[in-house]
Design a protein around this motif. Structure first.
Motif, mmCIF file in Angstrom:
data_model
loop_
_atom_site.group_PDB
_atom_site.id
_atom_site.type_symbol
_atom_site.label_atom_id
_atom_site.label_comp_id
_atom_site.label_asym_id
_atom_site.label_seq_id
_atom_site.Cartn_x
_atom_site.Cartn_y
_atom_site.Cartn_z
ATOM 1 N N ILE A 278 0.855 -1.185 0.000
ATOM 2 C CA ILE A 278 0.000 0.000 0.000
ATOM 3 C C ILE A 278 0.893 1.238 0.000
ATOM 4 N N GLU A 279 0.783 2.035 -1.045
ATOM 5 C CA GLU A 279 1.503 3.294 -1.192
ATOM 6 C C GLU A 279 3.017 3.167 -0.979
ATOM 7 N N GLY A 280 3.567 1.991 -1.191
ATOM 8 C CA GLY A 280 4.998 1.782 -1.022
ATOM 9 C C GLY A 280 5.471 1.920 0.407
ATOM 10 N N GLU A 281 4.536 1.967 1.356
ATOM 11 C CA GLU A 281 4.885 2.193 2.763
ATOM 12 C C GLU A 281 4.708 0.965 3.641
ATOM 13 N N VAL A 282 3.740 0.132 3.305
ATOM 14 C CA VAL A 282 3.415 -1.019 4.146
ATOM 15 C C VAL A 282 2.916 -2.160 3.252
ATOM 16 N N ALA A 283 3.253 -3.374 3.639
ATOM 17 C CA ALA A 283 2.723 -4.551 2.945
ATOM 18 C C ALA A 283 1.927 -5.363 3.961
ATOM 19 N N LEU A 284 0.825 -5.917 3.481
ATOM 20 C CA LEU A 284 -0.030 -6.745 4.322
ATOM 21 C C LEU A 284 0.039 -8.188 3.853
ATOM 22 N N ALA A 285 -0.034 -9.095 4.796
ATOM 23 C CA ALA A 285 -0.220 -10.508 4.482
ATOM 24 C C ALA A 285 -1.714 -10.764 4.656
ATOM 25 N N ILE A 286 -2.404 -11.070 3.557
ATOM 26 C CA ILE A 286 -3.853 -11.271 3.585
ATOM 27 C C ILE A 286 -4.131 -12.753 3.425
ATOM 28 N N ALA A 287 -4.991 -13.280 4.309
ATOM 29 C CA ALA A 287 -5.300 -14.712 4.318
ATOM 30 C C ALA A 287 -6.673 -14.916 4.945
ATOM 31 N N PRO A 288 -7.241 -16.121 4.813
ATOM 32 C CA PRO A 288 -8.502 -16.395 5.511
ATOM 33 C C PRO A 288 -8.334 -16.142 7.009
ATOM 34 N N CYS A 289 -9.399 -15.647 7.630
ATOM 35 C CA CYS A 289 -9.340 -15.281 9.047
ATOM 36 C C CYS A 289 -9.148 -16.481 9.974
ATOM 37 N N GLY A 290 -9.570 -17.636 9.540
ATOM 38 C CA GLY A 290 -9.428 -18.805 10.406
ATOM 39 C C GLY A 290 -10.622 -18.991 11.317
ATOM 40 N N ASP A 291 -11.711 -18.275 11.073
ATOM 41 C CA ASP A 291 -12.903 -18.439 11.894
ATOM 42 C C ASP A 291 -13.738 -19.602 11.364
ATOM 43 N N ALA A 292 -14.826 -19.857 12.027
ATOM 44 C CA ALA A 292 -15.687 -20.978 11.635
ATOM 45 C C ALA A 292 -16.252 -20.796 10.230
ATOM 46 N N THR B 29 -5.240 1.394 -3.848
ATOM 47 C CA THR B 29 -4.822 0.289 -4.702
ATOM 48 C C THR B 29 -3.755 -0.510 -3.981
ATOM 49 N N LEU B 30 -3.988 -1.804 -3.847
ATOM 50 C CA LEU B 30 -3.039 -2.717 -3.218
ATOM 51 C C LEU B 30 -2.412 -3.575 -4.304
ATOM 52 N N LEU B 31 -1.090 -3.646 -4.320
ATOM 53 C CA LEU B 31 -0.364 -4.417 -5.317
ATOM 54 C C LEU B 31 0.265 -5.640 -4.675
ATOM 55 N N ARG B 32 0.158 -6.779 -5.331
ATOM 56 C CA ARG B 32 0.789 -7.988 -4.819
ATOM 57 C C ARG B 32 2.300 -7.861 -4.990
ATOM 58 N N VAL B 33 3.014 -8.189 -3.932
ATOM 59 C CA VAL B 33 4.479 -8.204 -3.979
ATOM 60 C C VAL B 33 4.959 -9.526 -3.405
#
Length: 128
Positions: A2-16, A115-119
């Motif tokens: 995000i904006e070249g400042e932070v990257a997120l690891a996005i995955a299923p939450c793991g809830d029911a 806009t989120l870019l995959r890295v």
């Protein structure tokens, strides 16, 4: 990313439910403050959480797929550690490597697009 400042690891939450997406901070462009310490969640509204390191903090929660609309999610929430506020979140996959997130207060039409870019995870400083 995000904006070249932070990257997120996005995955299923793991809830029911198993369909919701969640995300944690996985990389920071500037992982340390001016004193050389790991950056902290200093703007958190909960004083007990203000000393926790930003690396690994959950910032995206409960993003649910929109029925009959592949590549669209809604009803999520986003915590912005820059201001300590929570926001509503919806997202649309534009391509395999691009996700457009709508971050808003109250109603989606009052929000802004991010806009989120995959890295690929790389070596080097900043990775959690």
């Amino acid at each position: 990313m995000i904006e070249g400042e932070v990257a997120l690891a996005i995955a299923p939450c793991g809830d029911a439910d198993g369909d919701a997406l969640c995300g944690r901070i996985a990389w920071l462009r500037t992982p340390r403050d001016d004193a050389g310490r790991p950056r902290r969640d200093t703007m958190n509204p909960d004083p007990g959480l203000r000393d926790r390191p930003l690396c690994g903090v959950a910032v995206l929660d409960g993003l649910l797929p929109v029925p009959d609309e592949p590549g669209r999610w809604a009803a999520g929430s986003f915590y912005d550690p820059r201001d300590g506020r929570g926001y509503g979140l919806a997202a649309t996959r534009v391509s395999a490597d691009v996700l457009v997130a709508r971050v808003y207060l109250g109603m989606p039409f009052l929000g802004v697009n991010q806009t989120l870019l995959r890295v690929e995870r790389a070596s080097g400083e900043g990775w959690c």
